[in-house]
Design a protein around this motif. Sequence first.
Motif, PDB file in Angstrom:
ATOM      1  N   SER A 258      22.006  23.907  33.654  1.00 23.81           N
ATOM      2  CA  SER A 258      22.354  25.134  32.939  1.00 23.81           C
ATOM      3  C   SER A 258      23.692  25.311  33.049  1.00 23.81           C
ATOM      4  O   SER A 258      24.534  25.029  33.986  1.00 23.81           O
ATOM      5  N   ALA A 259      24.364  26.023  32.085  1.00 22.66           N
ATOM      6  CA  ALA A 259      25.706  26.495  31.768  1.00 22.66           C
ATOM      7  C   ALA A 259      25.817  27.402  32.913  1.00 22.66           C
ATOM      8  O   ALA A 259      25.131  28.221  33.403  1.00 22.66           O
ATOM      9  N   VAL A 260      27.229  27.630  33.499  1.00 24.28           N
ATOM     10  CA  VAL A 260      27.529  28.482  34.647  1.00 24.28           C
ATOM     11  C   VAL A 260      28.829  29.234  34.219  1.00 24.28           C
ATOM     12  O   VAL A 260      29.721  28.982  33.391  1.00 24.28           O
ATOM     13  N   LEU A 261      28.566  30.500  34.346  1.00 21.82           N
ATOM     14  CA  LEU A 261      29.507  31.573  34.157  1.00 21.82           C
ATOM     15  C   LEU A 261      29.760  32.355  35.508  1.00 21.82           C
ATOM     16  O   LEU A 261      28.929  32.580  36.322  1.00 21.82           O
ATOM     17  N   THR A 262      31.042  32.609  35.874  1.00 22.49           N
ATOM     18  CA  THR A 262      31.352  33.095  37.223  1.00 22.49           C
ATOM     19  C   THR A 262      32.027  34.829  36.983  1.00 22.49           C
ATOM     20  O   THR A 262      32.585  34.876  36.007  1.00 22.49           O
ATOM     21  N   PHE A 263      31.914  35.327  38.126  1.00 21.86           N
ATOM     22  CA  PHE A 263      32.419  36.647  38.208  1.00 21.86           C
ATOM     23  C   PHE A 263      33.100  36.660  39.494  1.00 21.86           C
ATOM     24  O   PHE A 263      32.706  36.367  40.462  1.00 21.86           O
ATOM     25  N   GLY A 264      34.010  37.680  39.469  1.00 20.69           N
ATOM     26  CA  GLY A 264      34.809  37.971  40.849  1.00 20.69           C
ATOM     27  C   GLY A 264      35.898  38.964  40.818  1.00 20.69           C
ATOM     28  O   GLY A 264      36.392  39.227  39.862  1.00 20.69           O
ATOM     29  N   GLN A 265      36.234  39.414  42.134  1.00 19.43           N
ATOM     30  CA  GLN A 265      37.471  40.109  42.077  1.00 19.43           C
ATOM     31  C   GLN A 265      38.593  39.305  42.861  1.00 19.43           C
ATOM     32  O   GLN A 265      39.533  39.959  42.411  1.00 19.43           O
ATOM     33  N   ILE A 266      38.530  38.416  43.598  1.00 15.07           N
ATOM     34  CA  ILE A 266      39.242  37.809  44.421  1.00 15.07           C
ATOM     35  C   ILE A 266      39.675  36.389  43.857  1.00 15.07           C
ATOM     36  O   ILE A 266      40.663  36.081  43.515  1.00 15.07           O
ATOM     37  N   SER A 267      38.689  35.560  43.842  1.00 13.68           N
ATOM     38  CA  SER A 267      38.452  34.263  43.228  1.00 13.68           C
ATOM     39  C   SER A 267      38.835  34.148  41.726  1.00 13.68           C
ATOM     40  O   SER A 267      38.266  35.056  41.126  1.00 13.68           O
ATOM     41  N   PRO A 268      39.479  33.044  41.117  1.00  9.51           N
ATOM     42  CA  PRO A 268      39.459  33.018  39.707  1.00  9.51           C
ATOM     43  C   PRO A 268      38.074  32.697  39.289  1.00  9.51           C
ATOM     44  O   PRO A 268      37.102  32.130  39.950  1.00  9.51           O
ATOM     45  N   ALA A 269      37.756  33.546  38.233  1.00  9.82           N
ATOM     46  CA  ALA A 269      36.331  33.605  37.581  1.00  9.82           C
ATOM     47  C   ALA A 269      36.708  33.896  36.121  1.00  9.82           C
ATOM     48  O   ALA A 269      37.367  34.158  35.510  1.00  9.82           O
ATOM     49  N   ASP A 270      35.529  33.353  35.577  1.00  8.63           N
ATOM     50  CA  ASP A 270      35.401  33.736  33.945  1.00  8.63           C
ATOM     51  C   ASP A 270      35.409  35.194  33.723  1.00  8.63           C
ATOM     52  O   ASP A 270      36.093  35.559  32.776  1.00  8.63           O
ATOM     53  N   VAL A 271      34.666  36.098  34.538  1.00 13.60           N
ATOM     54  CA  VAL A 271      35.047  37.482  34.082  1.00 13.60           C
ATOM     55  C   VAL A 271      35.603  37.959  35.443  1.00 13.60           C
ATOM     56  O   VAL A 271      35.062  37.848  36.634  1.00 13.60           O
ATOM     57  N   GLN A 272      36.888  38.615  35.195  1.00 14.23           N
ATOM     58  CA  GLN A 272      37.561  39.009  36.466  1.00 14.23           C
ATOM     59  C   GLN A 272      37.672  40.514  36.454  1.00 14.23           C
ATOM     60  O   GLN A 272      37.302  40.871  35.350  1.00 14.23           O
ATOM     61  N   VAL A 273      37.568  41.160  37.531  1.00 16.55           N
ATOM     62  CA  VAL A 273      37.410  42.608  37.930  1.00 16.55           C
ATOM     63  C   VAL A 273      38.551  43.129  38.617  1.00 16.55           C
ATOM     64  O   VAL A 273      38.486  42.441  39.595  1.00 16.55           O
ATOM     65  N   HIS A 274      39.051  44.239  38.327  1.00 14.15           N
ATOM     66  CA  HIS A 274      39.895  44.975  39.357  1.00 14.15           C
ATOM     67  C   HIS A 274      39.726  46.552  39.121  1.00 14.15           C
ATOM     68  O   HIS A 274      39.318  46.951  38.000  1.00 14.15           O
ATOM     69  N   MET A 275      39.898  47.134  40.140  1.00 14.79           N
ATOM     70  CA  MET A 275      39.769  48.686  39.975  1.00 14.79           C
ATOM     71  C   MET A 275      40.883  49.197  39.689  1.00 14.79           C
ATOM     72  O   MET A 275      42.051  49.105  40.395  1.00 14.79           O
ATOM     73  N   VAL A 276      40.932  50.146  38.459  1.00 13.03           N
ATOM     74  CA  VAL A 276      42.180  50.900  38.166  1.00 13.03           C
ATOM     75  C   VAL A 276      42.238  52.153  38.771  1.00 13.03           C
ATOM     76  O   VAL A 276      43.390  52.458  39.188  1.00 13.03           O
ATOM     77  N   ASP A 277      41.347  52.824  38.948  1.00 12.28           N
ATOM     78  CA  ASP A 277      41.309  54.164  39.513  1.00 12.28           C
ATOM     79  C   ASP A 277      40.019  54.498  40.161  1.00 12.28           C
ATOM     80  O   ASP A 277      38.940  53.714  39.735  1.00 12.28           O
ATOM     81  N   ALA A 278      39.845  55.580  40.978  1.00 11.03           N
ATOM     82  CA  ALA A 278      38.825  55.747  41.741  1.00 11.03           C
ATOM     83  C   ALA A 278      38.742  57.349  42.014  1.00 11.03           C
ATOM     84  O   ALA A 278      39.709  57.828  42.425  1.00 11.03           O
ATOM     85  N   THR A 279      37.511  57.847  41.775  1.00  8.56           N
ATOM     86  CA  THR A 279      37.218  59.357  41.909  1.00  8.56           C
ATOM     87  C   THR A 279      36.145  59.441  42.952  1.00  8.56           C
ATOM     88  O   THR A 279      35.629  58.662  43.182  1.00  8.56           O
ATOM     89  N   GLU A 280      35.716  60.753  43.350  1.00  6.72           N
ATOM     90  CA  GLU A 280      34.662  61.098  44.190  1.00  6.72           C
ATOM     91  C   GLU A 280      33.254  60.538  43.251  1.00  6.72           C
ATOM     92  O   GLU A 280      32.300  60.314  43.928  1.00  6.72           O
ATOM     93  N   THR A 281      33.330  60.604  42.118  1.00  5.12           N
ATOM     94  CA  THR A 281      32.068  60.527  41.273  1.00  5.12           C
ATOM     95  C   THR A 281      32.112  59.283  40.326  1.00  5.12           C
ATOM     96  O   THR A 281      31.130  59.135  39.729  1.00  5.12           O
ATOM     97  N   GLY A 282      33.094  58.412  40.489  1.00  5.97           N
ATOM     98  CA  GLY A 282      33.114  57.177  39.757  1.00  5.97           C
ATOM     99  C   GLY A 282      34.376  56.400  39.701  1.00  5.97           C
ATOM    100  O   GLY A 282      35.350  56.643  40.490  1.00  5.97           O
ATOM    101  N   LEU A 283      34.328  55.009  39.008  1.00  6.12           N
ATOM    102  CA  LEU A 283      35.392  54.283  39.030  1.00  6.12           C
ATOM    103  C   LEU A 283      35.813  53.822  37.706  1.00  6.12           C
ATOM    104  O   LEU A 283      35.108  53.831  36.926  1.00  6.12           O
ATOM    105  N   LEU A 284      37.231  53.425  37.508  1.00  2.44           N
ATOM    106  CA  LEU A 284      37.772  52.982  36.197  1.00  2.44           C
ATOM    107  C   LEU A 284      37.896  51.446  36.648  1.00  2.44           C
ATOM    108  O   LEU A 284      38.781  51.092  37.383  1.00  2.44           O
ATOM    109  N   LEU A 285      37.220  50.587  35.740  1.00  2.00           N
ATOM    110  CA  LEU A 285      37.543  49.394  36.067  1.00  2.00           C
ATOM    111  C   LEU A 285      38.036  48.587  34.793  1.00  2.00           C
ATOM    112  O   LEU A 285      38.073  48.972  33.741  1.00  2.00           O
ATOM    113  N   ALA A 286      38.872  47.385  35.058  1.00  2.00           N
ATOM    114  CA  ALA A 286      39.255  46.661  34.129  1.00  2.00           C
ATOM    115  C   ALA A 286      39.092  45.101  34.176  1.00  2.00           C
ATOM    116  O   ALA A 286      39.025  44.941  35.593  1.00  2.00           O
ATOM    117  N   GLY A 287      39.142  44.194  33.483  1.00  2.00           N
ATOM    118  CA  GLY A 287      39.204  42.854  33.791  1.00  2.00           C
ATOM    119  C   GLY A 287      39.550  42.233  32.541  1.00  2.00           C
ATOM    120  O   GLY A 287      39.792  42.473  31.308  1.00  2.00           O
TER     121      GLY A 287
END
Length: 498
Positions: A258-287
């Motif tokens: 089957s086709a493979v898609l990857t996601f990650g914060q550290i390693s190179p991935a098809d879908v990359q994510v990092h945290m832009v900001d954090a509060t006590e009630t939530g996160l702002l994410l981008a990628g």
Amino acid sequence: MEFQDLIDSIPGISMVRHASGPVLDVVNDSRNVRSGACFVCRRGLQVDGHLHVDEAIKRGAVAVVAERPIDVPARIGLAIANDGRRGLAAIARRFWGEPDQQLGVVGVTGTDGKTTTSRLIAWMLGAYVDGVGELTTVNARTGGTELSRQGRLTTPEAPVIARLLQAMVEAGDEWAVLEVASHALELARVDGFAFNRAVMTNVTHDHLDLHGSLEGYRSAKRQLLQLLDAAPVDSHGKAAVLNADDPVVMGFADGLTSAVLTFGQISPADVQVHMVDATETGLLLAGSSPWGPWEGEVPIVGRWVPANVAAAVACVGSVEGRITLAVDRLATFPPVEGRMEAVSCGQPFSVIIDHAHTPAALSMCLEGLRESTSGRLLVVFGSAGDQDSSKRPLLGFQVARFADVAVIANEDPRTERPDDIARAVMSGVGKTSAIFEIIHDRVEAITRVVEMAVPGDTVLLAGKGHERTIEFSEDVQPWNEREVAESLLQSLGYRSDV
């Protein structure tokens, strides 16, 4: 359905005698048999279903599928299955019309993050399709209607799954998102089901009591990918969604068709994510993603949330070929019960409920709270009885790394002595400045830490999360972690403004 038609051509099942009437249901628990049922019995982990055939017949079973020759009345249909578990899954799928082939089916597995990731996928996919059914540890949904979630199995037995999938089809759902536990894979509860997406969050350490070893546990998890590869190709397509930051998970990609898609914060991935900001009630994410850059706010917190969101982005993007509306919908994502759930009664310290019960999940939970806590971190935790005992010292070790005060309490002792469980947990603590206590009664344990808490502190109640019972050897007692915490806070004079 006639008994002959129900079992015809299913590999490993042979007919002994036809039934005197049509089959109206398929069950594997004699207590649930009703008139016209086919009772599939097999040797279980704790109970041998063959010992309950007479009860099933008295309750109205018209046919029995067994793993060995048995004596039943002449009017009762009989078939023999080489493997009762696989036979049950095949029979259940056929009886309910193979509904997994009438839906797009997403399976989510992993040691941690399965429930949140499953719910994120269903929520985000709902931005594009009219109906998304769900079956997770905390909920079941068909046609937009929440159903009563019976029992504590993350993934129930095959007849329950097949019946629920058929209900989704009838309700007009286009996709189904299933949380798939390693138990379900090892015990063939989803054997033969057709998956269009297989999402793997991570694979660390859990359930070695069933699987015997880490390799056995990993092999069980890998079975979801094998089911994906074995599923027929249809209009929903097929893809594996894998965590690029987990080397064990990425090792599973070898040999996949089957086709493979990857996601990650550290390693190179098809879908990359990092945290832009954090509060006590939530996160702002981008990628980044194959469908373009993305940014979204999600009203939940926790160190694992970015990875869970990235997995959902990858899964939904692979389905729709776009992600903007799905990411925008994150802002209204409803919190998942028992996952970093805040309890607020106006107290000047934080109280958090989380289901974390594996070393990896507890470590990430504690590390995140340690960073956000100006005062002390107080923890109530434990380890379930009659389950993987090898993780207990690891739980104690992780708590000792981050907590200032820790109380070991009952989680679900079942047939084990609470003292033995607590000693095993303590064996991993080692040298630490943290204060450890053992208070088996969970209400007393929570009372202890809540009464100790002062402004700036954080209290973490770990292990029970959404669960509504505590299981002992002699009985099963009702439990609601949130209600207990709120009651104790109110008894101390705190009141919520809401």
